[in-house]
Design a protein around this motif. Structure first.
Motif, PDB file in Angstrom:
ATOM      1  N   GLU A  18      44.826 -25.807  40.463  1.00  0.00           N
ATOM      2  CA  GLU A  18      45.314 -24.596  41.127  1.00  0.00           C
ATOM      3  C   GLU A  18      45.579 -24.873  42.615  1.00  0.00           C
ATOM      4  OE1 GLU A  18      46.127 -22.139  39.215  1.00  0.00           O
ATOM      5  OE2 GLU A  18      46.864 -20.906  40.867  1.00  0.00           O
TER       6      GLU A  18
ATOM      7  N   ARG B  84      50.934 -26.622  34.929  1.00  0.00           N
ATOM      8  CA  ARG B  84      51.449 -25.911  36.099  1.00  0.00           C
ATOM      9  C   ARG B  84      52.778 -26.482  36.581  1.00  0.00           C
ATOM     10  NH1 ARG B  84      46.163 -25.420  35.827  1.00  0.00           N
ATOM     11  NH2 ARG B  84      45.114 -23.543  36.634  1.00  0.00           N
TER      12      ARG B  84
ATOM     13  N   SER C 206      55.550 -22.066  46.258  1.00  0.00           N
ATOM     14  CA  SER C 206      54.872 -23.189  46.883  1.00  0.00           C
ATOM     15  C   SER C 206      55.864 -24.278  47.291  1.00  0.00           C
ATOM     16  CB  SER C 206      53.843 -23.709  45.882  1.00  0.00           C
ATOM     17  OG  SER C 206      53.125 -24.752  46.425  1.00  0.00           O
TER      18      SER C 206
ATOM     19  N   LEU D 282      48.694 -26.879  43.022  1.00  0.00           N
ATOM     20  CA  LEU D 282      49.862 -26.012  42.835  1.00  0.00           C
ATOM     21  C   LEU D 282      50.168 -25.224  44.104  1.00  0.00           C
ATOM     22  CD1 LEU D 282      51.856 -24.542  40.752  1.00  0.00           C
ATOM     23  CD2 LEU D 282      50.035 -22.843  40.546  1.00  0.00           C
ATOM     24  N   GLN D 283      49.155 -24.557  44.645  1.00  0.00           N
ATOM     25  CA  GLN D 283      49.369 -23.691  45.808  1.00  0.00           C
ATOM     26  C   GLN D 283      49.726 -24.499  47.058  1.00  0.00           C
ATOM     27  OE1 GLN D 283      46.105 -20.933  46.342  1.00  0.00           O
ATOM     28  NE2 GLN D 283      46.459 -19.970  44.359  1.00  0.00           N
ATOM     29  N   GLU D 284      49.167 -25.701  47.151  1.00  0.00           N
ATOM     30  CA  GLU D 284      49.412 -26.516  48.341  1.00  0.00           C
ATOM     31  C   GLU D 284      50.653 -27.394  48.187  1.00  0.00           C
ATOM     32  OE1 GLU D 284      47.870 -26.144  51.048  1.00  0.00           O
ATOM     33  OE2 GLU D 284      45.962 -25.187  50.580  1.00  0.00           O
ATOM     34  N   ASP D 285      51.208 -27.457  46.980  1.00  0.00           N
ATOM     35  CA  ASP D 285      52.376 -28.295  46.697  1.00  0.00           C
ATOM     36  C   ASP D 285      52.171 -29.725  47.210  1.00  0.00           C
ATOM     37  OD1 ASP D 285      54.851 -28.893  45.649  1.00  0.00           O
ATOM     38  OD2 ASP D 285      55.929 -28.391  47.493  1.00  0.00           O
TER      39      ASP D 285
ATOM     40  N   LEU E  39      53.352 -29.548  37.438  1.00  0.00           N
ATOM     41  CA  LEU E  39      53.199 -30.591  38.462  1.00  0.00           C
ATOM     42  C   LEU E  39      53.294 -31.968  37.787  1.00  0.00           C
ATOM     43  CD1 LEU E  39      50.192 -28.919  40.322  1.00  0.00           C
ATOM     44  CD2 LEU E  39      52.586 -28.878  41.018  1.00  0.00           C
TER      45      LEU E  39
ATOM     46  N   VAL F 123      54.116 -18.944  41.576  1.00  0.00           N
ATOM     47  CA  VAL F 123      53.437 -19.710  42.626  1.00  0.00           C
ATOM     48  C   VAL F 123      54.093 -21.083  42.773  1.00  0.00           C
ATOM     49  CG1 VAL F 123      51.248 -20.752  43.331  1.00  0.00           C
ATOM     50  CG2 VAL F 123      51.270 -18.497  42.266  1.00  0.00           C
ATOM     51  N   ARG F 124      54.494 -21.648  41.659  1.00  0.00           N
ATOM     52  CA  ARG F 124      55.126 -22.972  41.684  1.00  0.00           C
ATOM     53  C   ARG F 124      56.368 -22.960  42.582  1.00  0.00           C
ATOM     54  NH1 ARG F 124      55.170 -27.728  42.314  1.00  0.00           N
ATOM     55  NH2 ARG F 124      56.540 -29.154  41.219  1.00  0.00           N
TER      56      ARG F 124
ATOM     57  N   PHE G 296      46.559 -16.372  46.920  1.00  0.00           N
ATOM     58  CA  PHE G 296      47.397 -17.545  47.144  1.00  0.00           C
ATOM     59  C   PHE G 296      47.083 -18.082  48.537  1.00  0.00           C
ATOM     60  CE2 PHE G 296      52.169 -19.037  47.397  1.00  0.00           C
ATOM     61  CZ  PHE G 296      51.734 -20.338  47.550  1.00  0.00           C
TER      62      PHE G 296
END
Lengths: 135, 326
Positions: A49, A82, B21, A52-55, A84, B17-18, B113
């Protein structure tokens, strides 16, 4: 492939108080010009998670008190779920060498033993970021 | 490109979110594609309440933010958090540690988030991208967007141009430094939280600060907001509900006059200025030096002056219809 701003998520278990290694690596990566999100996780889903949020481009997991196989078994699918798929996944710390192969089969791109010369992890990341996919 | 932008916009507004982000990363990197999406997101912005958290290093901004997240979530509102940490001027690297302190508040909650940003050399206690990232989270439908600045000294006041309400986090024993801060960051505080309120010196610190009689003047009406000074403990979760209540009080207070629209306008103006600056810098840097003043720059200030005057005149000319199309 080199990237202007490489972002790394560096995770260690919350209950694991052996933080010296992770902090050392965090500093090494910061000094190599990377943006390092340092955090402690309770369950593996939290790593995915946060990634995902921090890319992030890289997920690094520090292992001091075992559990690496189970973590990898959960982490890789959680990242893929997700979306990624291009994240570079590395592990380091106290990991028996016999586990390296099974970990790579699970999708971990590289495991680092303790006692490496400074800069080895940063060098590896710079060379491999953006070139991988999670099978 | 445009159809991609439309698609991305839909996904971000839908709460992906993907995609949000990834968009944030592109904003950080100043990508033109990101600007196109941002433009499309704007109609979906404007409903989020923006809260700024600022204060000196080690005051407990992240821990307090974590407590606030919990409180706001308990009220059933969704939260976006933008946490900024400094970049090294030498390596450009950064250690982003705020997330670690917020983990407990956020883990397993899809409606929180959190995004850590490196300041990347920006002055003012924030990163250049912050204002745009606020828009992304707003468009995603976050009810509250919290922006946590880097640890500040006196002059990092950018947060005042972004947030509806600025919470200044101080700690007991900050008395000496406080003197130095008088002309700076306390002037943008709408609420002052004295954290680590479990320490014995806390009561004295609160009294000291209250005796300063901080007020904020409504620029649009003849009235003032008296800045409340509150003792809190992020560690023991004391005073958090009251703090959240004061933040909401202040938000409502600014909404009772034209003050709120003034805040919105100031924010968009700051965004405009920063966008112009960033884009001009990039465009100019890409032009070889000999394109300006024969590349000799015997008087760089004069050359700059002429250049800027040219731009302003050309624009006035264009606006007057002189060169009509393109």
């Amino acid at each position: 492939m080199s990237k202007e701003h490489i972002k790394v998520l560096l995770a260690k278990k919350k209950i694991d108080v052996h933080g010296r290694g992770t902090k050392l690596i965090a500093r090494e990566l910061r000094d190599a010009g990377m943006e390092v999100v340092y955090f402690r996780f309770g369950v593996v889903e939290e790593i995915a998670e946060a990634a995902l949020q921090e890319d992030v481009d890289v997920v690094g997991v520090s292992i001091m008190t075992s559990g690496q196989i189970q973590i990898a078994r959960e982490l890789i699918p959680a990242l893929k779920a997700r979306g990624l798929h291009e994240v570079l996944v590395i592990m380091g710390g106290i990991i028996p060498e016999v586990d390296y192969e099974p970990l790579q089969t699970l999708g971990v791109h590289r495991c680092f033993p303790p006692g490496l010369p400074g800069g080895a992890v940063a060098e590896y990341i710079k060379r491999n970021v953006g070139t991988v996919s999670l099978a | 490109m445009t159809s991609t932008a439309v698609h991305t916009t839909e996904l971000v507004v839908g709460g992906s979110v993907r995609h949000a982000s990834r968009l944030i990363t592109e904003i950080e990197n100043g990508s033109p594609a990101a600007r196109e999406v941002l433009a499309r997101l704007l109609p979906h912005c404007g409903s989020a309440q923006r809260v700024g958290i600022t204060g000196p290093p080690g005051a407990g901004k992240s821990s307090l933010t974590a407590s606030l997240i919990k409180e706001i979530r308990a009220q059933g509102r969704t939260v976006g958090v933008i946490a900024v940490d400094p970049s090294s001027p030498f390596s450009q690297g950064a250690l982003l540690g705020d997330r670690d302190r917020m983990l407990e508040a956020a883990s397993g909650d899809a409606d929180v988030f959190i995004r850590s940003l490196a300041a990347r050399g920006a002055a003012g206690g924030l990163a250049v991208a912050v204002n745009d990232v606020v828009d992304v989270m707003d468009a995603m439908g976050k009810d509250v967007v919290i922006v946590e600045t880097v640890g500040v000294g006196q002059g990092e006041l950018e947060i005042a141009k972004i947030a509806h309400t600025v919470v200044l986090v101080l700690v007991p024993g900050y008395g000496d430094a406080l003197q130095a801060m008088k002309a700076g960051v306390t002037e943008i505080a709408d609420v002052v939280a004295v954290n680590k309120g479990d320490l014995p010196e806390a009561a004295g610190a609160v009294e000291d600060l209250r005796s300063q009689d901080y007020v904020r003047r409504d620029p649009t009406a003849d009235r003032t907001w008296v800045v409340p000074v509150l003792k809190v403990s992020a560690l023991r979760r004391e005073g958090i509900r009251e703090l959240a209540g004061l933040v909401d009080d202040h938000y409502r207070f600014t909404g009772d006059s034209a003050w709120r629209s003034e805040i919105e306008r100031n924010r968009r103006h700051a965004q405009f200025l920063s966008s112009v600056t960033e884009r001009l810098r990039a465009e100019l840097a890409a032009i070889p030096p000999d394109a300006f003043d024969d590349g000799r720059f015997s008087d760089p200030h004069l050359a700059a002056d002429e250049f800027v005057t040219d731009i302003v005149r050309a624009r006035a000319h264009l606006r007057a219809g002189g060169l009509a199309t393109n």
